[in-house]
Design a protein around this motif. Structure first.
Motif, PDB file in Angstrom:
ATOM      1  N   UNK A  20      10.112  74.901 -65.904  1.00  0.00           N
ATOM      2  CA  UNK A  20      11.035  74.272 -64.972  1.00  0.00           C
ATOM      3  C   UNK A  20      12.461  74.356 -65.460  1.00  0.00           C
ATOM      4  N   UNK A  21      13.345  73.718 -64.729  1.00  0.00           N
ATOM      5  CA  UNK A  21      14.753  73.719 -65.098  1.00  0.00           C
ATOM      6  C   UNK A  21      15.021  72.665 -66.154  1.00  0.00           C
ATOM      7  N   UNK A  22      16.003  72.915 -66.995  1.00  0.00           N
ATOM      8  CA  UNK A  22      16.376  71.953 -68.032  1.00  0.00           C
ATOM      9  C   UNK A  22      17.709  71.314 -67.664  1.00  0.00           C
ATOM     10  N   UNK A  23      18.068  70.280 -68.379  1.00  0.00           N
ATOM     11  CA  UNK A  23      19.300  69.559 -68.094  1.00  0.00           C
ATOM     12  C   UNK A  23      20.548  70.382 -68.294  1.00  0.00           C
ATOM     13  N   UNK A  24      20.486  71.415 -69.132  1.00  0.00           N
ATOM     14  CA  UNK A  24      21.668  72.238 -69.403  1.00  0.00           C
ATOM     15  C   UNK A  24      21.788  73.442 -68.478  1.00  0.00           C
ATOM     16  N   UNK A  25      20.788  73.677 -67.646  1.00  0.00           N
ATOM     17  CA  UNK A  25      20.836  74.798 -66.703  1.00  0.00           C
ATOM     18  C   UNK A  25      21.865  74.535 -65.615  1.00  0.00           C
ATOM     19  N   UNK A  26      22.440  75.616 -65.103  1.00  0.00           N
ATOM     20  CA  UNK A  26      23.454  75.534 -64.050  1.00  0.00           C
ATOM     21  C   UNK A  26      22.931  76.234 -62.799  1.00  0.00           C
ATOM     22  N   UNK A  27      22.415  75.449 -61.840  1.00  0.00           N
ATOM     23  CA  UNK A  27      21.865  76.063 -60.621  1.00  0.00           C
ATOM     24  C   UNK A  27      22.943  76.448 -59.621  1.00  0.00           C
ATOM     25  N   UNK A  28      22.648  77.488 -58.862  1.00  0.00           N
ATOM     26  CA  UNK A  28      23.509  77.896 -57.751  1.00  0.00           C
ATOM     27  C   UNK A  28      22.630  78.542 -56.690  1.00  0.00           C
ATOM     28  N   UNK A  87      15.684  59.668 -59.683  1.00  0.00           N
ATOM     29  CA  UNK A  87      14.678  60.114 -60.649  1.00  0.00           C
ATOM     30  C   UNK A  87      14.977  61.538 -61.132  1.00  0.00           C
ATOM     31  N   UNK A  88      15.310  61.649 -62.385  1.00  0.00           N
ATOM     32  CA  UNK A  88      15.637  62.929 -63.002  1.00  0.00           C
ATOM     33  C   UNK A  88      14.532  63.957 -62.784  1.00  0.00           C
ATOM     34  N   UNK A  89      13.274  63.531 -62.967  1.00  0.00           N
ATOM     35  CA  UNK A  89      12.159  64.465 -62.829  1.00  0.00           C
ATOM     36  C   UNK A  89      11.999  64.974 -61.396  1.00  0.00           C
ATOM     37  N   UNK A  90      12.333  64.162 -60.399  1.00  0.00           N
ATOM     38  CA  UNK A  90      12.233  64.614 -59.010  1.00  0.00           C
ATOM     39  C   UNK A  90      13.294  65.662 -58.687  1.00  0.00           C
ATOM     40  N   UNK A  91      14.495  65.508 -59.221  1.00  0.00           N
ATOM     41  CA  UNK A  91      15.546  66.507 -59.015  1.00  0.00           C
ATOM     42  C   UNK A  91      15.125  67.821 -59.663  1.00  0.00           C
ATOM     43  N   UNK A  92      14.606  67.749 -60.873  1.00  0.00           N
ATOM     44  CA  UNK A  92      14.153  68.961 -61.575  1.00  0.00           C
ATOM     45  C   UNK A  92      12.999  69.637 -60.834  1.00  0.00           C
ATOM     46  N   UNK A 106      19.303  80.193 -61.558  1.00  0.00           N
ATOM     47  CA  UNK A 106      19.677  79.354 -62.686  1.00  0.00           C
ATOM     48  C   UNK A 106      20.332  80.215 -63.755  1.00  0.00           C
ATOM     49  N   UNK A 107      21.441  79.726 -64.286  1.00  0.00           N
ATOM     50  CA  UNK A 107      22.020  80.359 -65.478  1.00  0.00           C
ATOM     51  C   UNK A 107      22.004  79.303 -66.573  1.00  0.00           C
ATOM     52  N   UNK A 108      21.814  79.754 -67.797  1.00  0.00           N
ATOM     53  CA  UNK A 108      21.742  78.835 -68.932  1.00  0.00           C
ATOM     54  C   UNK A 108      23.089  78.220 -69.205  1.00  0.00           C
ATOM     55  N   UNK A 109      23.052  76.949 -69.584  1.00  0.00           N
ATOM     56  CA  UNK A 109      24.274  76.222 -69.873  1.00  0.00           C
ATOM     57  C   UNK A 109      24.757  76.413 -71.267  1.00  0.00           C
TER      58      UNK A 109
END
Length: 109
Positions: A20-28, A87-92, A106-109
């Motif tokens: 899944x996505x991590x907190x440092x990922x930058x989605x677009x 909820x952080x997990x729901x956004x992810x 996703x690009x890495x942060x």
């Protein structure tokens, strides 16, 4: 919208199946996807070639912040400031499903 998870598309690092996505990922939004307001439905929609996805309010709020500059953690913090609890997990999970469908990159942060 509940796609099966087939992997994620990431720019710069290649695919990482099942992650899944991590907190440092930058989605677009992917290049072929547009976030627009549909006057007929009075809702935000994702427009793709031959497909329209009608979004609920929280989904639209998340995607409005997916500009490649905000990290996932910053998106969660911004939504938390607006709505008190997010909820952080729901956004992810939401972003992970959209990445699996190739609506979001996703690009890495």
């Amino acid at each position: 919208m509940d796609p099966t998870q087939t992997g994620t598309t990431r720019t710069g690092t290649g695919p990482r199946p099942g992650v899944g996505v991590s907190g440092s990922d930058r989605p677009r939004l992917a290049r072929h996807v547009r976030l627009t307001f549909c006057r007929t439905r009075q809702r935000q929609t994702l427009q793709l070639p031959e497909t329209v996805v009608v979004l609920n309010g929280s989904g639209a709020d998340i995607l409005e912040l997916c500009d490649g500059r905000h990290t996932v953690a910053e998106i969660v913090a911004e939504l938390g400031a607006r709505y008190r609890t997010v909820p952080d997990d729901e956004v992810r999970q939401f972003l992970t499903r959209l990445v699996a469908r190739r609506y979001v990159e996703i690009s890495d942060g």
